[in-house]
Scaffold this motif. Structure first.
Motif, PDB file in Angstrom:
ATOM      1  N   ARG A  83       2.185   5.585   5.812  1.00 34.27           N
ATOM      2  CA  ARG A  83       2.607   6.141   4.544  1.00 34.27           C
ATOM      3  C   ARG A  83       2.494   4.644   3.529  1.00 34.27           C
ATOM      4  O   ARG A  83       2.807   4.472   2.328  1.00 34.27           O
ATOM      5  N   TRP A  92       5.759   8.573  -2.189  1.00 33.26           N
ATOM      6  CA  TRP A  92       5.168   8.518  -3.126  1.00 33.26           C
ATOM      7  C   TRP A  92       4.887   9.363  -4.616  1.00 33.26           C
ATOM      8  O   TRP A  92       4.095   9.185  -4.762  1.00 33.26           O
ATOM      9  N   ALA A 114      -2.250   5.096  -0.152  1.00 27.46           N
ATOM     10  CA  ALA A 114      -2.532   6.416  -1.288  1.00 27.46           C
ATOM     11  C   ALA A 114      -3.987   6.420  -1.414  1.00 27.46           C
ATOM     12  O   ALA A 114      -4.672   4.771  -2.166  1.00 27.46           O
ATOM     13  N   GLU A 124       1.982  12.890  -4.385  1.00 28.60           N
ATOM     14  CA  GLU A 124       1.613  13.790  -3.449  1.00 28.60           C
ATOM     15  C   GLU A 124       1.962  15.112  -3.076  1.00 28.60           C
ATOM     16  O   GLU A 124      -0.163  15.790  -2.176  1.00 28.60           O
ATOM     17  N   THR A 128      -3.490  11.323  -1.480  1.00 28.26           N
ATOM     18  CA  THR A 128      -3.440  11.615  -0.354  1.00 28.26           C
ATOM     19  C   THR A 128      -3.140  10.167   0.163  1.00 28.26           C
ATOM     20  O   THR A 128      -3.090   9.454  -0.683  1.00 28.26           O
ATOM     21  N   ILE A 129      -1.867  10.674   1.311  1.00 32.24           N
ATOM     22  CA  ILE A 129      -1.452   9.175   1.772  1.00 32.24           C
ATOM     23  C   ILE A 129      -1.320   8.886   3.239  1.00 32.24           C
ATOM     24  O   ILE A 129      -2.099  10.313   3.759  1.00 32.24           O
TER      25      ILE A 129
END
Length: 213
Positions: A140, A125, A143, A129, A135-136
């Protein structure tokens, strides 16, 4: 999914926790909290009462959405930046795409939240990140970006840019204001010049962010 908690909310929860601890201590000793002059007990809201008060305050100052649009950012003949609405566009390197929302409210600030979901996890990302820009999710694929912003402009927006190696196919961007779902944008990125090139670093590249109002 780990989210950053707004400072104002953290302070409220800390105050509630402290009050609960005080009440528990008083209950154990059989006494009640009093003021410095030996007066009556201090009124303390329970977490449920505090949440109800917050909902009541928000209800008094609703959010009126004037428009919410998604598309590809570009420029008109005069050079002014504009959004070309679309829900289907080809993969072109550095092509900026995203959304904006115009709204009205008497609240001094709001928290906007964007959940950007991809059809599959990207190789990476990107630096955003690690920098804490977003945030992920554990899988995955999503976002999450959150921001506390003043409402004086009545405008929020965000954008991403396509980079070689980014997934193609069905995408989604869900936009919330103060926990209220404003718009669930669904769009598709198709095969294009950018999808045929290889990104040596891999993954999503964040371009210049949309106006942070």
């Amino acid at each position: 999914m780990i989210l950053r908690r707004p400072l104002a909310l953290a302070a409220t929860l800390t105050a509630v926790a402290a009050a609960a601890a005080l009440l528990a201590a008083c209950a154990a000793s059989g006494s009640a909290p009093t003021d410095s002059g030996g007066g009556s007990a201090v009124a303390v809201q329970t977490p449920a009462q505090s949440a109800a008060s917050t909902r009541e305050a928000l209800a008094k100052h609703p959010i009126e959405v004037v428009t919410a649009q998604f598309g590809v950012f570009g420029a008109d003949p005069t050079g002014r930046r504009v959004l070309f609405e679309t829900d289907n566009f080809p993969a072109i390197n550095a092509a900026p795409y995203g959304w904006y929302v115009i709204f009205k409210t008497q609240r001094p600030t709001v928290v906007w939240r964007e959940e950007f979901e991809l059809p599959e996890p990207p190789p990476t990302w990107g630096p955003g990140e690690a920098m804490g820009i977003y945030t992920i999710s554990p899988d995955r694929r999503t976002a999450v970006t959150e921001r506390i912003v003043p409402t004086r402009l009545g405008f929020i927006a965000n954008e991403w840019r396509y980079a070689p190696g980014d997934p193609i196919g069905a995408h989604a961007m869900r936009v919330y204001i103060d926990g209220q779902l404003i718009k669930d944008f669904r769009f598709k990125i198709e095969e294009g010049p950018g999808s045929e090139e290889r990104n040596p670093h891999g993954g999503m590249r964040r371009g210049g962010r949309g106006p942070t109002t």
